[in-house]
Design a protein around this motif. Structure first.
Motif, PDB file in Angstrom:
ATOM      1  N   PRO A  51      -4.726   1.032  13.626  1.00  0.00           N
ATOM      2  CA  PRO A  51      -4.496   0.067  12.543  1.00  0.00           C
ATOM      3  C   PRO A  51      -4.818  -1.387  12.886  1.00  0.00           C
ATOM      4  O   PRO A  51      -5.056  -2.193  11.982  1.00  0.00           O
ATOM      5  CB  PRO A  51      -3.000   0.227  12.256  1.00  0.00           C
ATOM      6  CG  PRO A  51      -2.416   0.683  13.557  1.00  0.00           C
ATOM      7  CD  PRO A  51      -3.461   1.568  14.174  1.00  0.00           C
TER       8      PRO A  51
ATOM      9  N   ASN B   5       0.859   4.489   7.425  1.00  0.00           N
ATOM     10  CA  ASN B   5       1.002   3.239   8.160  1.00  0.00           C
ATOM     11  C   ASN B   5       1.510   2.175   7.203  1.00  0.00           C
ATOM     12  O   ASN B   5       0.913   1.969   6.138  1.00  0.00           O
ATOM     13  CB  ASN B   5      -0.320   2.808   8.795  1.00  0.00           C
ATOM     14  CG  ASN B   5      -0.104   1.714   9.830  1.00  0.00           C
ATOM     15  OD1 ASN B   5       0.177   0.571   9.482  1.00  0.00           O
ATOM     16  ND2 ASN B   5      -0.208   2.076  11.104  1.00  0.00           N
ATOM     17  N   PRO B   6       2.586   1.488   7.548  1.00  0.00           N
ATOM     18  CA  PRO B   6       3.168   0.511   6.617  1.00  0.00           C
ATOM     19  C   PRO B   6       2.411  -0.811   6.558  1.00  0.00           C
ATOM     20  O   PRO B   6       2.706  -1.645   5.697  1.00  0.00           O
ATOM     21  CB  PRO B   6       4.582   0.303   7.184  1.00  0.00           C
ATOM     22  CG  PRO B   6       4.441   0.575   8.653  1.00  0.00           C
ATOM     23  CD  PRO B   6       3.412   1.660   8.760  1.00  0.00           C
ATOM     24  N   THR B   7       1.442  -1.026   7.451  1.00  0.00           N
ATOM     25  CA  THR B   7       0.787  -2.335   7.527  1.00  0.00           C
ATOM     26  C   THR B   7      -0.602  -2.362   6.900  1.00  0.00           C
ATOM     27  O   THR B   7      -1.171  -3.437   6.720  1.00  0.00           O
ATOM     28  CB  THR B   7       0.650  -2.773   8.999  1.00  0.00           C
ATOM     29  OG1 THR B   7      -0.257  -1.890   9.682  1.00  0.00           O
ATOM     30  CG2 THR B   7       1.995  -2.752   9.701  1.00  0.00           C
TER      31      THR B   7
ATOM     32  N   ASP C  40      -3.584  -2.598   4.485  1.00  0.00           N
ATOM     33  CA  ASP C  40      -3.854  -3.157   3.157  1.00  0.00           C
ATOM     34  C   ASP C  40      -4.848  -2.239   2.455  1.00  0.00           C
ATOM     35  O   ASP C  40      -5.997  -2.108   2.892  1.00  0.00           O
ATOM     36  CB  ASP C  40      -4.438  -4.562   3.309  1.00  0.00           C
ATOM     37  CG  ASP C  40      -4.194  -5.422   2.086  1.00  0.00           C
ATOM     38  OD1 ASP C  40      -3.363  -5.045   1.248  1.00  0.00           O
ATOM     39  OD2 ASP C  40      -4.840  -6.485   1.972  1.00  0.00           O
TER      40      ASP C  40
ATOM     41  N   LYS D 276       1.880  -0.422   1.519  1.00  0.00           N
ATOM     42  CA  LYS D 276       1.271  -1.711   1.206  1.00  0.00           C
ATOM     43  C   LYS D 276       0.079  -1.567   0.252  1.00  0.00           C
ATOM     44  O   LYS D 276      -0.618  -2.530  -0.036  1.00  0.00           O
ATOM     45  CB  LYS D 276       0.826  -2.402   2.500  1.00  0.00           C
ATOM     46  CG  LYS D 276       0.646  -3.904   2.379  1.00  0.00           C
ATOM     47  CD  LYS D 276       0.255  -4.514   3.715  1.00  0.00           C
ATOM     48  CE  LYS D 276      -0.078  -6.004   3.545  1.00  0.00           C
ATOM     49  NZ  LYS D 276      -0.534  -6.612   4.818  1.00  0.00           N
TER      50      LYS D 276
END
Length: 683
Positions: free
Chosen positions: A357, A579-581, A583, A609
């Motif tokens: 990521p 993955n929380p990050t 975009d 996100k």
């Protein structure tokens, strides 16, 4: 060996620039093993791994870190790129115009004119070649190499201001041949050309990269020009990983597929699965699949140099592709990367951005595959989605009194005696009933003892109508919204009923002579997901759904995944899918026959996100010709970062014009040479 390498890394990091005796001992141990039996089997540290640790050992020792894995080592060096020594920087710095030769072998570079959206012509530079990928992608310090082929369209400015833009058009399938025209997807061609290195791939086991699975891979002669490679052996350049097919090289030498002799020897033993409701037949079919996948897999066992073996097919999945993309990124100097995924390409984008990521700039996806890890759960979900789309079309048809009726006049388009007088609902039920009854007995009684299409074959015929074909009557979309098959589906149902013997003859010729499951395309779901089920469990689930006539329209998609849950001996290598990050923007057709809105919603849950936008169209994925408003949203985000609000719907709802569909079916029948007056046996 792995412990020895870990000890070397630990020592380099922990002891500073001075390498102690323990480190020297570990290093010698690693070198002696590399020069011994492992090297004979093609093993050893990747040349880039060796170069990094040779040039960057002091830098790594000076940087605070507890990381021991080479991928993490590279992440540390990228994070501190401005602080490392000149020698280290030289090893890890590169561009598309000057890629790292320890990773990427350029076969040819070509300059060709490019006309942008404003009619301005400029030179476009393409490079084609392969990365020397560690076959064991998780351990590049001890692995044989595999050639994964990539195509690069260079950004005009180097290094590319926007970094890499990796595009996967779906499949799994080879992408290089179509990659030459990928820039045509974008309305801002000039901007893309200026700012991004556009990347396409023939993933492991497919297209040009299929050669790596041949026993004679080292002697296979490729053309040495980009034009030559793009026009090379069509069966190879378009291969989705057939393990039974033979390929001719550029010197006209024939190279046997790893399982081609197996196919010839056992061709008579294979049977198609005709009746998924018959437990005995399903179990026999699963036994045959397990037998032939095991025999075929054994042809790809290789000596590991330590008295054991490894299997090449174990390293062909999406996990491997995600790592290969990372190696190409290093080859280009480790720029940021954006990913555009269509269909299966959404799974690739998810896998890469979950695994790596830190350097992901943006992710844009359409036609989304869901993050469902179990094969049987995914199979059910895929089948229900197909059923929902067919149900939607049926519902739209029911709302139109003219669509409910047979659109053909009696005597216009049927075999003698087979004009169908019922409505569309009765027609659908009749079509599946004919195939389901007593193993094709209806067709045997009416069509000179021909068996006729199986329930699955009928489901395939109907599903084919739900996406745009590449050519012919079904190519394109009505008003950029509905695949022409959506319009034509009700007329097709009546036509199939009214030409039963033509249908039976066509279905006889479409039966496979040997298991089509012996290809990388069918292996990848078994590698990517975690569902490995027992034969009795798989057989019961298949027959349970096979007996449910209401489930029949979804059997094709169901079987595509359900059949992967049993037979392949390889272990799963499940991909990351969250993955929380990251975009991301998801734009999905409302009625996507392969993936569906439920998949898109689950994708969003795993990438919180992300923004989810709906395009009120049918067919698989949006692009510049189909669901164009939704495609514009994806493009604006991917190129400029303009992110829409989650929940937006873009585009207008267009009514399905079923009257046009009758003309589409007539054109389709003319293309395949079927008329309304065949000579069929009547009873």
């Amino acid at each position: 060996m792995a412990k020895a390498f870990a000890a070397v890394i630990f020592c380099l990091v922990a002891s500073g620039a001075e390498v102690g005796e323990e480190c020297k001992t570990a290093n010698l141990l690693q070198r002696s093993k590399t020069k011994g039996s492992l090297q004979k089997a093609g093993f050893g540290p990747h040349p880039f791994v060796e170069a990094v640790h040779s040039a960057c050992s002091a830098d790594l020792a000076a940087l605070p870190s507890d990381e021991y894995n080479f991928y993490q080592t590279m992440s540390i060096l990228e994070e501190h790129k401005d602080q490392v020594s000149g020698a280290c920087k030289n090893v890890i710095t590169a561009t598309a115009d000057g890629p790292n030769p320890k990773i990427f072998e350029v076969v040819d570079t070509m300059i060709t004119p490019l006309m942008d959206e404003k009619g301005v012509q400029s030179d476009a530079k393409f490079s084609i070649g392969y990365i020397k990928a560690p076959l064991f992608f998780s351990s590049p310090e001890k692995s044989p190499l595999f050639k994964t082929w990539f195509l690069i369209q260079h950004a005009k400015v180097q290094p590319a201001p926007g970094g890499m833009l990796f595009v996967h058009l779906g499949g799994p399938s080879p992408g290089i041949k179509k990659g030459v025209g990928i820039i045509g997807l974008f309305s801002e061609m000039a901007y893309v050309h200026e700012n991004f290195d556009l990347i396409s791939v023939d993933q492991r086991g497919m297209g040009l990269s299929a050669v790596g699975l041949l026993n004679t891979a080292d002697t296979f002669a490729f053309p040495n020009t980009l034009i030559g490679l793009l026009g090379f052996n069509p069966s190879l350049i378009g291969s989705v990983g057939s393990l039974v097919e033979n390929f001719q090289d550029d010197n006209s030498i024939n190279h046997q597929g790893p399982c081609s002799e197996l196919a010839q020897e056992h061709a008579s033993e294979w049977m198609d699965l005709r009746d998924p409701a018959d437990m005995e037949e399903v179990e026999t079919w699963l036994d045959a699949k397990a037998k032939f996948t095991a025999l075929c897999s054994a042809q790809l066992d290789r000596d590991d140099g330590e008295g054991g073996t490894y299997n090449m097919l174990q390293y062909m999945g999406t996990q491997a592709l995600a790592h290969d993309i990372e190696w190409l990124r290093w080859a280009l100097g480790a720029p940021s990367i954006s990913l555009l995924g269509f269909s299966y390409g959404t799974r690739v984008a998810a896998a890469y951005s979950s695994q790596f990521p830190a350097r992901v700039r943006r992710v844009a996806v359409t036609g989304v595959m869901a993050p469902i890890p179990d094969l049987m759960d995914y199979a059910r979900n895929a089948a229900l989605n197909t059923g929902e789309i067919l149900g939607f079309i049926q519902g739209q048809c029911v709302a139109d009194p003219e669509c409910m009726k047979n659109p053909f006049k009696q005597g216009e388009s049927e075999e003698p005696g087979y004009y169908f007088k019922g409505d569309i609902n009765e027609a659908i039920n009749e079509l599946f009933w004919r195939s389901a009854v007593d193993k094709g007995q209806w067709y045997k009684d009416h069509c000179s003892n021909l068996t006729g299409p199986s329930v699955k074959q009928v489901a395939v015929e109907l599903q084919t109508m739900l996406t745009s074909a590449e050519k012919g009557a079904l190519k394109g979309y009505d008003q950029g919204t509905w695949p022409k098959g959506f319009l034509a589906l009700p007329a097709l149902v009546f036509q199939l009923l009214q030409m039963p013997c033509s249908l039976a003859k066509a279905s006889e010729s479409s039966k496979s002579a040997f298991p089509e499951v012996l290809k990388v395309f069918d292996l990848i779901p078994a590698l990517d997901m975690t569902g490995k089920w027992g034969k009795n469990q798989v057989a019961k689930l298949i027959t349970d759904y096979g007996k449910d006539i209401t489930f029949s329209p979804g059997l094709n998609m169901f079987m595509l995944y359900a059949s992967a849950a049993y037979g392949w001996p390889q272990l799963p290598t499940p991909i990351g899918f969250s993955n929380p990050t990251i975009d991301a923007v998801i734009v999905n057709p409302l009625y996507d026959e392969r993936t569906g809105m439920k998949n898109a919603q689950e994708f969003q849950l795993n990438f919180p996100k992300s923004s989810l936008v709906t395009s009120p169209v049918g067919g698989h994925c949006v692009d510049h010709n189909h669901g164009a408003e939704g495609w514009h949203v994806l493009e604006e985000f991917l190129l400029h970062g303009s992110k829409p609000s989650s929940g937006d719907m873009v585009g207008k709802f267009v009514k399905i014009d079923f009257a046009k569909g009758v003309d589409v079916i007539k054109q389709l029948l003319a293309e395949i040479g079927i008329t309304g007056s065949p000579t069929a046996q009547q009873k």
